[in-house]
Motif scaffolding. Structure first.
Motif, PDB file in Angstrom:
ATOM      1  N   THR A  47       0.465  -1.585  -0.294  1.00 48.78           N
ATOM      2  CA  THR A  47      -0.120   0.111   0.250  1.00 48.78           C
ATOM      3  C   THR A  47       0.779   1.274   0.006  1.00 48.78           C
ATOM      4  O   THR A  47       1.742   1.545   0.668  1.00 48.78           O
ATOM      5  CB  THR A  47      -0.998   0.315   1.189  1.00 48.78           C
ATOM      6  N   GLY A  51       1.580   3.319   6.153  1.00 49.11           N
ATOM      7  CA  GLY A  51       1.145   2.751   7.384  1.00 49.11           C
ATOM      8  C   GLY A  51      -0.382   1.608   7.113  1.00 49.11           C
ATOM      9  O   GLY A  51      -0.546   1.339   7.982  1.00 49.11           O
ATOM     10  N   ARG A  52      -0.861   1.877   5.641  1.00 47.90           N
ATOM     11  CA  ARG A  52      -1.715   0.911   5.324  1.00 47.90           C
ATOM     12  C   ARG A  52      -1.774  -0.231   5.415  1.00 47.90           C
ATOM     13  O   ARG A  52      -2.975  -1.438   5.597  1.00 47.90           O
ATOM     14  CB  ARG A  52      -2.579   1.911   4.858  1.00 47.90           C
ATOM     15  N   GLY A  53      -0.786  -0.557   5.491  1.00 48.26           N
ATOM     16  CA  GLY A  53      -1.073  -2.510   4.933  1.00 48.26           C
ATOM     17  C   GLY A  53       0.311  -2.628   5.414  1.00 48.26           C
ATOM     18  O   GLY A  53       1.273  -2.179   5.828  1.00 48.26           O
ATOM     19  N   LEU A  55      -2.103  -5.327   2.711  1.00 47.66           N
ATOM     20  CA  LEU A  55      -3.357  -5.411   3.211  1.00 47.66           C
ATOM     21  C   LEU A  55      -3.510  -7.477   2.414  1.00 47.66           C
ATOM     22  O   LEU A  55      -2.348  -7.549   1.517  1.00 47.66           O
ATOM     23  CB  LEU A  55      -4.290  -5.099   1.843  1.00 47.66           C
ATOM     24  N   GLY A  73      -5.867  -6.339   7.688  1.00 44.64           N
ATOM     25  CA  GLY A  73      -4.509  -4.724   7.356  1.00 44.64           C
ATOM     26  C   GLY A  73      -3.649  -6.104   8.002  1.00 44.64           C
ATOM     27  O   GLY A  73      -3.244  -7.069   8.296  1.00 44.64           O
ATOM     28  N   VAL A  79     -10.695  -5.638   8.515  1.00 48.92           N
ATOM     29  CA  VAL A  79     -11.373  -4.592   7.993  1.00 48.92           C
ATOM     30  C   VAL A  79     -12.949  -4.678   8.200  1.00 48.92           C
ATOM     31  O   VAL A  79     -13.275  -5.108   7.544  1.00 48.92           O
ATOM     32  CB  VAL A  79     -10.666  -4.001   6.905  1.00 48.92           C
ATOM     33  N   ALA A  84     -13.343   1.620   9.440  1.00 49.66           N
ATOM     34  CA  ALA A  84     -11.879   0.622   9.264  1.00 49.66           C
ATOM     35  C   ALA A  84     -11.946   1.155   7.500  1.00 49.66           C
ATOM     36  O   ALA A  84     -10.793   1.415   7.354  1.00 49.66           O
ATOM     37  CB  ALA A  84     -12.210  -0.392   9.282  1.00 49.66           C
ATOM     38  N   GLU A  87     -10.928   4.480   6.198  1.00 56.79           N
ATOM     39  CA  GLU A  87      -9.577   5.016   6.581  1.00 56.79           C
ATOM     40  C   GLU A  87      -8.385   4.712   5.664  1.00 56.79           C
ATOM     41  O   GLU A  87      -7.556   5.493   5.610  1.00 56.79           O
ATOM     42  CB  GLU A  87      -9.319   4.971   8.363  1.00 56.79           C
ATOM     43  N   LEU A  88      -9.020   4.039   4.659  1.00 52.88           N
ATOM     44  CA  LEU A  88      -7.582   3.245   3.546  1.00 52.88           C
ATOM     45  C   LEU A  88      -8.650   4.022   1.822  1.00 52.88           C
ATOM     46  O   LEU A  88      -7.633   3.543   1.018  1.00 52.88           O
ATOM     47  CB  LEU A  88      -8.653   1.553   4.040  1.00 52.88           C
ATOM     48  N   THR A  91      -6.341   4.496  -0.857  1.00 53.37           N
ATOM     49  CA  THR A  91      -4.804   4.032  -0.830  1.00 53.37           C
ATOM     50  C   THR A  91      -4.541   3.052  -2.301  1.00 53.37           C
ATOM     51  O   THR A  91      -5.499   2.545  -2.758  1.00 53.37           O
ATOM     52  CB  THR A  91      -5.184   2.795   0.518  1.00 53.37           C
TER      53      THR A  91
END
Length: 181
Positions: A47, A51-53, A55, A73, A79, A84, A87-88, A91
């Protein structure tokens, strides 16, 4: 905007859009020719921002013409709520270039192979650098001109007769009016 932390040896295959429903599904703007393979359950996606993955796809389905994904995640954290999923949003989803299948057509290219090439006129004059590829009904090369500005070049053999990946260049043989600003 955060700087990119995704390794340069990856390619974007999608972008997460808005949440769908209340159970954590996300919509995906698909940027790959084989979404059923790339977004199959079990697929791991890098990702950006990082910081988001990463995934992991746990479910994939089409709703009308929109791809919906269920994902986990880092650490297998599902998720599973609209919040939640929100928040992605935005991305970018990447896969390593090494995972891309080879292209069977010698005149076909992945977008990442074209970006960065020097665009030259048939007489060798440098026109600029390919900075992006757009898919808007037809494939268009976005060339940042040496003299400033951008130029959209239809990526068809009649206008781009030569692509030299090892040489880092391509030839643009423009029809009358294409180079006019």
């Amino acid at each position: 905007m955060q700087p990119s932390t995704t390794p340069p040896d990856t390619v974007v295959v999608g972008r997460i859009g808005r949440p769908h429903g209340v159970r954590g599904e996300v919509t995906v703007e698909v940027r790959t020719d084989d979404p059923d393979l790339r977004f199959a359950p079990g697929a791991a996606l890098l990702t950006e921002p990082a910081g988001r993955g990463p995934l992991t796809v746990t479910g994939s389905r089409w709703h009308r013409e929109v791809l919906l994904l269920s994902v986990e995640g880092p650490g297998g954290r599902p998720v599973d709520s609209r919040e939640a999923a929100e928040e992605l949003r935005d991305t970018l989803l990447h896969v390593p270039v090494a995972e891309l299948p080879p292209l069977e057509d010698p005149d076909a290219y992945y977008d990442h192979q074209l970006v960065g090439l020097t665009a030259r006129l048939p007489d060798g004059t440098e026109l600029g650098e390919v900075v992006a590829v757009r898919h808007e009904g037809a494939d268009l090369l976005v060339v940042r001109r040496v003299d400033g500005g951008e130029l959209l070049v239809p990526f068809v053999t009649a206008i781009v007769p030569t692509v030299d990946l090892p040489g880092g260049a391509l030839v643009v043989d423009p029809p009358e009016g294409l180079l006019d600003l």
